[in-house]
Design an enzyme around this catalytic site. Structure first.
Site, PDB file in Angstrom:
ATOM      1  CB  CYS A   1      31.514 -30.916  16.307  1.00 25.88           C
ATOM      2  SG  CYS A   1      30.953 -31.685  17.822  1.00 25.88           S
TER       3      CYS A   1
ATOM      4  CG  HIS B   1      34.207 -27.702  17.353  1.00 25.69           C
ATOM      5  ND1 HIS B   1      33.003 -27.237  17.816  1.00 25.69           N
ATOM      6  CD2 HIS B   1      34.327 -28.972  17.828  1.00 25.69           C
ATOM      7  CE1 HIS B   1      32.415 -28.188  18.529  1.00 25.69           C
ATOM      8  NE2 HIS B   1      33.203 -29.245  18.559  1.00 25.69           N
TER       9      HIS B   1
ATOM     10  CG  ASN C   1      31.494 -29.582  21.783  1.00 29.02           C
ATOM     11  OD1 ASN C   1      30.841 -29.085  20.865  1.00 29.02           O
ATOM     12  ND2 ASN C   1      32.189 -30.693  21.638  1.00 29.02           N
TER      13      ASN C   1
END
Ligand code: COA
Length: 326
Positions: free
Chosen positions: A113, A253, A283
């Site tokens: 990520c 994020h 996500n």
């Protein structure tokens, strides 16, 4: 002093929307549980015909258009992904071919990520050193293909998409002021996709053991993420001698709304200075920050002279931040 400046952003998400209500029909969960614990209402799912390079292509085209450049103007392509089209060639090379970016070197970067901000770090360093002039950095993921749709603790979280930026050198004060990258491989087992590599190459056994799906110790990951991201945000501002009150926008994020709220609280930042699209996309790993950045630009949430902080946390473990003077 030369620094890197973002001259175009782009993003792409697949058309197919998967709502919490639909997931309720697959596993024992509820829309209210998912919204309350994560902030996610729906996510996008790539079509069967779409791989990471296809999503990356759409995002890259949009970024090139906004930067008013042609693909042949690029001299480097970095694709951050953990769900690339195949082990090799790299997704970046496949993207280079699709774009016709014949003057660009191309490689993938794997930092889960945090991958996109890692990519900005590398690109920014290349530009500062004079080694490259026009760099495309993309975060692209098709996580839905590696999601265990029977595991309620992970299948609610992830979605597919891609985001891209184009960087070039500038001598002005505007641009990427600093990037910071960190890792802790001792915590690798908190979130991983164990199968498919040389550790557990694909076999009947690895499939039966579901090793080709994302495994996550959610609660532990959550606690480390909160602590790490709070410190990272404070530290990044301190390194740039910038008071949190001067920050115009935090683009975090998009993994969990509660993690994002904790970071904002620690900085004393009101939530209207935090960009959120987690409710729409969940996500999307390396794609999350560049999609959010592109949407923030499109929605006029960033103006010339603004200070924008990007930050991310993910498998590895890895974490990373960037401070941009827009
Ligand atoms: N629906 C309903 N209940 C669920 C559920 C779901 N989708 N997923 C888990 N639960 C249950 C668990 O089984 C557990 O039940 P139990 O108490 O009977 O054992 C209970 O909810 C609490 O589980 P826990 O894992 O402690 O929940 P949580 O509050 O930590 O939320 C996550 C789970 C995954 C949402 C959260 O941990 C998270 O977001 N973690 C970090 C994710 C992340 O950032 N990952 C990537 C980094 S990039």
């Amino acid at each position: 002093m030369i620094r890197a400046r973002i001259i175009g952003t782009g993003s792409y998400v697949p058309d197919r929307v998967l709502t919490n209500r639909e997931i309720e029909k697959k596993v024992d969960t509820s829309d209210s549980w998912i919204v309350e614990r994560t902030g996610i209402k729906e996510r996008r799912i790539a079509a069967d015909t779409q791989a990471a390079s296809d999503l990356a292509y759409e995002a890259a085209l949009s970024a090139l258009k906004k930067a008013r450049l042609k693909a042949k103007d690029l001299d480097l392509i970095i694709v951050a992904t953990v769900t690339g089209d195949m082990p090799f060639p790299s997704t970046a090379c496949l993207l280079q071919a699709k774009l016709g970016a014949k003057n660009a070197a191309a490689f993938d970067l794997g930092a889960a990520c945090s991958g996109f901000i890692y990519g900005l770090h590398v690109a920014s360093g290349m530009i500062r050193s004079g080694m490259h002039q026009r760099v495309l950095v993309v975060g692209a993921e098709v996580l839905s293909r590696f999601t265990d749709w029977q595991d309620r603790s992970t299948c609610i979280l992830f979605g597919d998409g891609a985001g891209a930026v184009i960087l070039e050198p500038t001598r002005e004060k505007h641009g990427i002021w600093s990037t910071h990258i960190y890792s802790d491989g001792n915590l690798a087992d908190l979130i991983m996709l164990p199968g498919g590599g040389s550790h557990a190459a694909c076999s009947r056994e690895t499939i039966l053991k579901k090793l080709h799906h994302i495994k996550m110790k959610g609660n532990e990951t959550f606690r480390v993420a909160v602590r790490t991201l709070e410190e990272l945000a404070e530290d990044t501002l301190a390194k740039n001698d910038l008071d949190p009150a001067k920050l115009s926008l935090l683009i975090p994020h998009q993994a969990n709304l509660r993690i994002i709220q904790a970071t904002a609280k620690r900085l004393g930042l009101p939530m209207d200075k935090v960009f959120l699209n987690i409710q729409k996309y969940g996500n999307t790993s390396a794609a999350s920050v560049p999609i959010a950045l592109d949407e923030a630009v499109a929605e006029d949430r960033i103006k010339g002279g603004d200070y924008v902080l990007l930050e991310a946390f993910g498998g590895g473990l890895t974490w990373a931040s960037a401070l941009i003077r827009w």
